[in-house]
Design a protein around this motif. Structure first.
Motif, PDB file in Angstrom:
ATOM      1  N   CYS A 129      23.652  54.052 -64.173  1.00 16.78           N
ATOM      2  CA  CYS A 129      22.644  53.999 -65.230  1.00 16.78           C
ATOM      3  C   CYS A 129      21.396  53.261 -64.747  1.00 16.78           C
ATOM      4  O   CYS A 129      21.480  52.167 -64.177  1.00 16.78           O
ATOM      5  N   GLY A 169      17.982  54.886 -67.815  1.00 17.96           N
ATOM      6  CA  GLY A 169      18.413  53.589 -68.326  1.00 17.96           C
ATOM      7  C   GLY A 169      18.969  53.594 -69.727  1.00 17.96           C
ATOM      8  O   GLY A 169      19.351  52.540 -70.249  1.00 17.96           O
ATOM      9  N   TYR A 170      19.073  54.755 -70.366  1.00 18.46           N
ATOM     10  CA  TYR A 170      19.681  54.842 -71.690  1.00 18.46           C
ATOM     11  C   TYR A 170      21.208  54.841 -71.556  1.00 18.46           C
ATOM     12  O   TYR A 170      21.758  55.513 -70.677  1.00 18.46           O
ATOM     13  N   ASP A 171      21.873  54.108 -72.431  1.00 19.88           N
ATOM     14  CA  ASP A 171      23.338  54.004 -72.363  1.00 19.88           C
ATOM     15  C   ASP A 171      23.976  55.148 -73.139  1.00 19.88           C
ATOM     16  O   ASP A 171      24.464  54.964 -74.260  1.00 19.88           O
ATOM     17  N   SER A 197      26.084  62.524 -64.097  1.00 13.31           N
ATOM     18  CA  SER A 197      25.125  61.978 -63.143  1.00 13.31           C
ATOM     19  C   SER A 197      25.818  61.376 -61.929  1.00 13.31           C
ATOM     20  O   SER A 197      26.823  60.679 -62.062  1.00 13.31           O
ATOM     21  N   TYR A 217      28.943  59.231 -63.246  1.00 12.03           N
ATOM     22  CA  TYR A 217      28.952  57.921 -63.894  1.00 12.03           C
ATOM     23  C   TYR A 217      28.976  58.011 -65.416  1.00 12.03           C
ATOM     24  O   TYR A 217      29.280  57.021 -66.083  1.00 12.03           O
ATOM     25  N   ILE A 218      28.669  59.164 -65.978  1.00 10.86           N
ATOM     26  CA  ILE A 218      28.729  59.304 -67.433  1.00 10.86           C
ATOM     27  C   ILE A 218      30.161  59.573 -67.874  1.00 10.86           C
ATOM     28  O   ILE A 218      30.666  58.943 -68.796  1.00 10.86           O
ATOM     29  N   HIS A 227      20.494  58.967 -68.848  1.00 12.77           N
ATOM     30  CA  HIS A 227      21.343  57.979 -68.176  1.00 12.77           C
ATOM     31  C   HIS A 227      20.601  57.371 -66.982  1.00 12.77           C
ATOM     32  O   HIS A 227      20.555  56.145 -66.817  1.00 12.77           O
ATOM     33  N   ASP A 228      20.004  58.217 -66.156  1.00 10.81           N
ATOM     34  CA  ASP A 228      19.292  57.727 -64.974  1.00 10.81           C
ATOM     35  C   ASP A 228      18.040  56.941 -65.356  1.00 10.81           C
ATOM     36  O   ASP A 228      17.567  56.100 -64.586  1.00 10.81           O
ATOM     37  N   CYS A 243      21.925  63.547 -68.132  1.00  5.05           N
ATOM     38  CA  CYS A 243      21.782  62.933 -66.810  1.00  5.05           C
ATOM     39  C   CYS A 243      20.456  62.186 -66.716  1.00  5.05           C
ATOM     40  O   CYS A 243      20.404  61.043 -66.261  1.00  5.05           O
TER      41      CYS A 243
END
Length: 288
Positions: A222, A187-189, A218, A236-237, A184-185, A181
């Motif tokens: 992203c 900015g990593y894809d 999350s 969103y993941i 991702h938050d 999480c």
């Protein structure tokens, strides 16, 4: 074999023994625990935690490792309030000793926040603190957790953690905890390019430095830098990406820890229960 568990509590008369029982109730084969409330420094003596019984039950159940998480109040990055910083250093040292006394070899730590003084200053303070605490004989490795980047958090970029490694004298006592999480938050894809993330990590640290994975969905898109966990598949993941990470062969021996939110009971929405048993079962079934 999937090494999967969750955060568990530790309270009441059974203390650490109760933590192990809770993990087993979720059909977990690893787990993560705080040595006390994460918001304060009140701690029971190790002799009160029923450690021998807990370790015996772990051995009987085949649980070989568990993780301790340091409390949120430890902020090694604080260059503004000297008493807060000194408390962080002192309590981190105590938490390392408690982790070792409980039988864990990994203590997960939020690196810290620079509270407005800038990342360079924050990283300098973090490494100063680690250099006060870590020695060649430290029995526990401190796993720096990847952060979402909210506020003045340090550790939202792998390069920041790499700089802490570089400046820590006994960096052999450091490890990294990947939080899906948080990354991702930040900015990593993690959805489409988790392998690319692992490649970048390997270049900076070496894959062997991953001590744990916090497996969380999350609630935010992203790069939102907000850090709000969602249940597996509800964010969103998405479940497919998280299952891919959980079953990744490179991470086969790395404990995956669920920190997903409690969910309301359909028949009583005011009562919330842990989702971990069902989420662990879903991950174990998804072996494609």
């Amino acid at each position: 074999m999937l090494l999967i568990g969750s955060h568990v509590g530790m309270s009441g008369k059974e203390m650490f023994l109760g933590s192990v029982k809770e993990a087993l109730s979720y059909e977990a084969n690893t787990f993560m625990v705080y040595t006390g409330a994460p918001q304060n420094t009140r701690r029971k003596e190790l002799s009160e935690l029923r450690i021998p019984e807990a370790l015996a039950l772990m051995k009987e159940a085949g649980i070989e490792q568990f993780i301790v998480h340091a409390p949120y109040i430890i902020n090694l990055g604080n260059a503004v309030n000297s008493s807060t910083y000194e408390l962080a250093v002192e309590f981190l040292e105590k938490e390392i000793a408690r982790s070792a006394g409980m039988g864990s070899h990994i203590l997960v730590l939020h690196p810290g926040s620079h509270v407005g003084e800038g990342k360079e200053t924050g990283i300098r303070k973090i490494t100063e603190g680690l250099n006060q605490v870590l020695t060649a004989d430290t029995p526990v490795c401190v796993a720096l957790e990847t952060m979402a980047g909210k506020g003045s958090e340090i550790g939202s970029r792998l390069e920041e953690l790499a700089e802490i490694y570089e400046k820590t004298i006994h960096s052999e006592k450091l490890r990294v905890c990947l939080d899906t999480c948080h990354m991702h938050d930040a900015g990593y894809d993690v959805v489409h390019d988790f392998d690319g993330i692992l490649t970048a990590f390997d270049k900076l640290f070496g894959i062997s430095q991953i001590a744990a994975v916090h497996l969380n969905d999350s609630k935010n898109p992203c790069g939102a830098r907000k850090d709000r966990h969602a249940n597996l598949g509800d964010g969103y993941i998405g479940f497919d990406a998280l299952s891919y990470i959980a079953h990744h062969p490179v991470l086969a021996d790395v404990p995956k820890i669920l920190e997903t939110p409690y969910i309301p009971l359909p028949e009583n929405p005011d009562k919330k229960v842990p989702p971990y048993k069902e989420e662990i079962r879903l991950l174990r079934r998804d072996v494609s």
